[in-house]
Write a protein that holds these residues in place. Structure first.
Motif, PDB file in Angstrom:
ATOM      1  N   VAL A 115       0.860  -1.187   0.000  1.00 17.61           N
ATOM      2  CA  VAL A 115       0.000   0.000   0.000  1.00 17.61           C
ATOM      3  C   VAL A 115       0.897   1.238   0.000  1.00 17.61           C
ATOM      4  O   VAL A 115       1.836   1.330   0.798  1.00 17.61           O
ATOM      5  CB  VAL A 115      -0.929   0.005   1.235  1.00 17.61           C
ATOM      6  N   GLU A 116       0.624   2.171  -0.880  1.00 16.57           N
ATOM      7  CA  GLU A 116       1.429   3.395  -0.952  1.00 16.57           C
ATOM      8  C   GLU A 116       1.312   4.180   0.347  1.00 16.57           C
ATOM      9  O   GLU A 116       0.215   4.425   0.856  1.00 16.57           O
ATOM     10  CB  GLU A 116       0.968   4.269  -2.123  1.00 16.57           C
ATOM     11  N   TYR A 117       2.477   4.606   0.865  1.00 15.92           N
ATOM     12  CA  TYR A 117       2.553   5.350   2.124  1.00 15.92           C
ATOM     13  C   TYR A 117       3.008   6.767   1.822  1.00 15.92           C
ATOM     14  O   TYR A 117       4.072   6.973   1.239  1.00 15.92           O
ATOM     15  CB  TYR A 117       3.544   4.652   3.057  1.00 15.92           C
ATOM     16  N   ARG A 118       2.194   7.762   2.212  1.00 15.27           N
ATOM     17  CA  ARG A 118       2.488   9.150   1.899  1.00 15.27           C
ATOM     18  C   ARG A 118       2.786   9.927   3.182  1.00 15.27           C
ATOM     19  O   ARG A 118       1.871  10.375   3.888  1.00 15.27           O
ATOM     20  CB  ARG A 118       1.299   9.799   1.177  1.00 15.27           C
ATOM     21  N   PRO A 119       4.081  10.112   3.514  1.00 15.17           N
ATOM     22  CA  PRO A 119       4.424  10.883   4.711  1.00 15.17           C
ATOM     23  C   PRO A 119       4.288  12.378   4.467  1.00 15.17           C
ATOM     24  O   PRO A 119       4.681  12.884   3.406  1.00 15.17           O
ATOM     25  CB  PRO A 119       5.879  10.496   4.963  1.00 15.17           C
ATOM     26  N   VAL A 120       3.744  13.093   5.439  1.00 15.88           N
ATOM     27  CA  VAL A 120       3.568  14.540   5.348  1.00 15.88           C
ATOM     28  C   VAL A 120       4.278  15.168   6.544  1.00 15.88           C
ATOM     29  O   VAL A 120       3.949  14.871   7.699  1.00 15.88           O
ATOM     30  CB  VAL A 120       2.082  14.939   5.331  1.00 15.88           C
ATOM     31  N   SER A 121       5.214  16.047   6.264  1.00 14.21           N
ATOM     32  CA  SER A 121       6.076  16.583   7.313  1.00 14.21           C
ATOM     33  C   SER A 121       5.312  17.436   8.324  1.00 14.21           C
ATOM     34  O   SER A 121       4.454  18.258   7.967  1.00 14.21           O
ATOM     35  CB  SER A 121       7.194  17.422   6.693  1.00 14.21           C
ATOM     36  N   LEU A 122       5.628  17.221   9.589  1.00 18.10           N
ATOM     37  CA  LEU A 122       5.236  18.172  10.628  1.00 18.10           C
ATOM     38  C   LEU A 122       6.080  19.435  10.456  1.00 18.10           C
ATOM     39  O   LEU A 122       7.043  19.450   9.684  1.00 18.10           O
ATOM     40  CB  LEU A 122       5.476  17.552  12.015  1.00 18.10           C
ATOM     41  N   ASP A 123       5.739  20.504  11.175  1.00 20.48           N
ATOM     42  CA  ASP A 123       6.565  21.706  11.058  1.00 20.48           C
ATOM     43  C   ASP A 123       7.816  21.556  11.921  1.00 20.48           C
ATOM     44  O   ASP A 123       8.043  20.517  12.549  1.00 20.48           O
ATOM     45  CB  ASP A 123       5.762  22.971  11.374  1.00 20.48           C
ATOM     46  N   GLU A 124       8.630  22.572  11.985  1.00 21.83           N
ATOM     47  CA  GLU A 124       9.928  22.473  12.668  1.00 21.83           C
ATOM     48  C   GLU A 124       9.803  22.245  14.171  1.00 21.83           C
ATOM     49  O   GLU A 124      10.749  21.807  14.826  1.00 21.83           O
ATOM     50  CB  GLU A 124      10.768  23.735  12.407  1.00 21.83           C
ATOM     51  N   ASN A 125       8.612  22.518  14.728  1.00 19.58           N
ATOM     52  CA  ASN A 125       8.362  22.253  16.153  1.00 19.58           C
ATOM     53  C   ASN A 125       7.525  20.994  16.362  1.00 19.58           C
ATOM     54  O   ASN A 125       6.979  20.777  17.444  1.00 19.58           O
ATOM     55  CB  ASN A 125       7.667  23.458  16.795  1.00 19.58           C
ATOM     56  N   PHE A 126       7.405  20.193  15.316  1.00 20.20           N
ATOM     57  CA  PHE A 126       6.653  18.932  15.330  1.00 20.20           C
ATOM     58  C   PHE A 126       5.151  19.143  15.508  1.00 20.20           C
ATOM     59  O   PHE A 126       4.445  18.273  16.034  1.00 20.20           O
ATOM     60  CB  PHE A 126       7.173  17.976  16.413  1.00 20.20           C
ATOM     61  N   ASN A 127       4.660  20.275  15.051  1.00 15.26           N
ATOM     62  CA  ASN A 127       3.223  20.538  15.084  1.00 15.26           C
ATOM     63  C   ASN A 127       2.574  20.074  13.788  1.00 15.26           C
ATOM     64  O   ASN A 127       3.191  20.066  12.725  1.00 15.26           O
ATOM     65  CB  ASN A 127       2.949  22.030  15.295  1.00 15.26           C
ATOM     66  N   ILE A 128       1.294  19.707  13.871  1.00 13.15           N
ATOM     67  CA  ILE A 128       0.552  19.214  12.717  1.00 13.15           C
ATOM     68  C   ILE A 128      -0.213  20.345  12.044  1.00 13.15           C
ATOM     69  O   ILE A 128      -0.718  21.256  12.716  1.00 13.15           O
ATOM     70  CB  ILE A 128      -0.425  18.094  13.150  1.00 13.15           C
ATOM     71  N   ILE A 129      -0.276  20.303  10.722  1.00 16.58           N
ATOM     72  CA  ILE A 129      -1.081  21.246   9.951  1.00 16.58           C
ATOM     73  C   ILE A 129      -2.072  20.422   9.137  1.00 16.58           C
ATOM     74  O   ILE A 129      -1.686  19.724   8.191  1.00 16.58           O
ATOM     75  CB  ILE A 129      -0.206  22.114   9.034  1.00 16.58           C
ATOM     76  N   ALA A 130      -3.339  20.465   9.534  1.00 17.77           N
ATOM     77  CA  ALA A 130      -4.354  19.593   8.940  1.00 17.77           C
ATOM     78  C   ALA A 130      -4.426  19.739   7.430  1.00 17.77           C
ATOM     79  O   ALA A 130      -4.543  18.743   6.698  1.00 17.77           O
ATOM     80  CB  ALA A 130      -5.718  19.878   9.570  1.00 17.77           C
ATOM     81  N   SER A 131      -4.362  20.967   6.937  1.00 19.44           N
ATOM     82  CA  SER A 131      -4.509  21.192   5.498  1.00 19.44           C
ATOM     83  C   SER A 131      -3.424  20.477   4.689  1.00 19.44           C
ATOM     84  O   SER A 131      -3.669  20.018   3.575  1.00 19.44           O
ATOM     85  CB  SER A 131      -4.481  22.697   5.195  1.00 19.44           C
ATOM     86  N   ARG A 132      -2.225  20.380   5.256  1.00 22.66           N
ATOM     87  CA  ARG A 132      -1.137  19.682   4.565  1.00 22.66           C
ATOM     88  C   ARG A 132      -1.484  18.211   4.350  1.00 22.66           C
ATOM     89  O   ARG A 132      -1.270  17.654   3.265  1.00 22.66           O
ATOM     90  CB  ARG A 132       0.165  19.770   5.367  1.00 22.66           C
ATOM     91  N   LEU A 133      -1.991  17.568   5.382  1.00 28.04           N
ATOM     92  CA  LEU A 133      -2.338  16.159   5.257  1.00 28.04           C
ATOM     93  C   LEU A 133      -3.486  15.966   4.276  1.00 28.04           C
ATOM     94  O   LEU A 133      -3.451  15.073   3.426  1.00 28.04           O
ATOM     95  CB  LEU A 133      -2.702  15.568   6.620  1.00 28.04           C
ATOM     96  N   LEU A 134      -4.499  16.811   4.375  1.00 25.03           N
ATOM     97  CA  LEU A 134      -5.666  16.669   3.511  1.00 25.03           C
ATOM     98  C   LEU A 134      -5.302  16.896   2.042  1.00 25.03           C
ATOM     99  O   LEU A 134      -5.884  16.269   1.150  1.00 25.03           O
ATOM    100  CB  LEU A 134      -6.761  17.637   3.955  1.00 25.03           C
ATOM    101  N   GLU A 135      -4.323  17.771   1.787  1.00 24.17           N
ATOM    102  CA  GLU A 135      -3.886  18.024   0.407  1.00 24.17           C
ATOM    103  C   GLU A 135      -3.249  16.787  -0.230  1.00 24.17           C
ATOM    104  O   GLU A 135      -3.228  16.662  -1.452  1.00 24.17           O
ATOM    105  CB  GLU A 135      -2.876  19.181   0.381  1.00 24.17           C
TER     106      GLU A 135
END
Length: 345
Positions: A115-135
């Protein structure tokens, strides 16, 4: 939201699961068992365990605040992780999205299941940005993996960002709360009735001090749990594990004492570590470990190994260059760690 049937692999939805002898008869009043081709000698290890772990789920349900039919129990959390792929993801076609960095087994299981695995980077403080994942999602994205508190970073992910993902994503959202017992944040188990496509993972390995018995938990809707039970191997949790877990659950209050002691030790250890010349940065932690940037991660790691002290070198992990992950131990163990590092400095 999509209907569950649209998300599940067609062959799994149509699957007739294996029916074990103990599935077909579960009456506790029986005393002669001639149904499962078991050896009548060597009691009690001669009998197959309860395939659905009913007594254990009843006990856990009271502690976790869910219904027994919302619980799946597996051979560590890794079994539940693998089942997410086997139930929902069509090999060679579907994909999953995950935060990066995070627990490595999400990708390992993706690779095993093709199964294709798509990693999406957290920011430099390891915070999540929902829009990045959804994109990064598309019509073939079946799962989004979220770990909070996250491993190896230790921080809890922003709840509002997680809720945004849960509201907007059409597939399955998995939130791994393996370290949730160390956090003051509310568990997402409380949101199961509001988000029918949510799966929350937990484990007996961390706060409960039962890593050796290999018992993982998944909490989800009754319908998702039924799918997991359909696909799992018949006797996936052995009798010894079930008995050890029931014994541990007799007194949940001692776990609270362990957690409180570990949190106190975490603060003391972080304070002492921050004063070492090798320390460049310590990241916030809601877990029983902390991530720290040091002057020479590989060299310091090897020095500690040579002194019989094992930590985790995470310098090759995305955004964790130069970092060690240090688990909180007993006061004696933590003192030995700091002492060894002072001698190095």
């Amino acid at each position: 939201m999509k209907r569950l049937e649209e998300l599940v692999r067609k062959n799994v939805w149509a699957l007739s699961p294996y029916s074990s002898a103990r599935d077909e008869y579960s009456g506790k009043e029986a005393h002669v068992f001639l149904d499962a081709n078991e050896n009548p000698f060597n009691v009690p290890l001669n009998r197959y365990p309860d395939p659905l772990q009913r007594e254990l789920k009843e006990r856990l349900a009271k502690i976790k605040g869910v219904c027994p039919d919302q619980i799946f129990l597996g051979n560590g959390s890794d079994e539940a992780i693998d089942l997410c792929y086997r139930v929902f993801c069509e090999p060679g076609r579907d994909n999953v999205v995950a935060i990066d960095p995070t627990y490595g087994m999400y990708k390992v299981c993706a690779d095993i299941n093709n199964v294709e695995y798509r990693p999406v980077s957290l920011d430099e403080n390891f915070n999540i940005i929902a829009s990045r994942l959804l994109e990064h999602t598309d019509k073939h994205t079946k799962l989004i993996w979220l770990c909070s508190p996250n491993n190896p970073t230790g921080n809890s992910l922003d709840r509002n960002e997680l809720l945004t993902i849960m509201r907007q994503f059409q597939g399955i959202v998995v939130i791994d709360e393996a370290y949730g017992d160390f956090s003051s944040k509310k568990s997402f188990r409380e949101e199961l009735s509001n988000y029918p496509h949510l799966i929350v993972l937990n484990t007996m390995s961390k706060a409960w001090g039962c890593a050796a018995i290999r018992l993982g938990m998944a909490f989800a809707s009754k319908e998702i749990i039924q799918l997991f039970n359909k696909v799992k191997y018949p006797y996936n949790v052995n009798k010894l594990t079930q008995e050890a877990a029931l014994e541990a659950l007799k007194d949940p209050y001692h776990v609270r004492d362990w957690v409180n002691e570990l949190l106190r030790e975490r603060e003391c250890t972080i304070k002492a570590f921050s004063q070492l010349p090798i320390c460049r940065r310590i990241y916030p932690s809601d877990a029983n470990f902390f991530l720290c940037e040091v002057t020479d991660a590989t060299g310091i790691y090897q020095y500690l190994v040579d002194n019989g002290i094992i930590v985790r070198n995470r310098t090759k992990i995305h955004l964790c260059q130069g970092c060690l992950r240090i688990t909180i131990g007993t006061k004696r163990e933590n003192t030995e760690l700091i002492g060894a590092l002072r001698r190095l400095s």
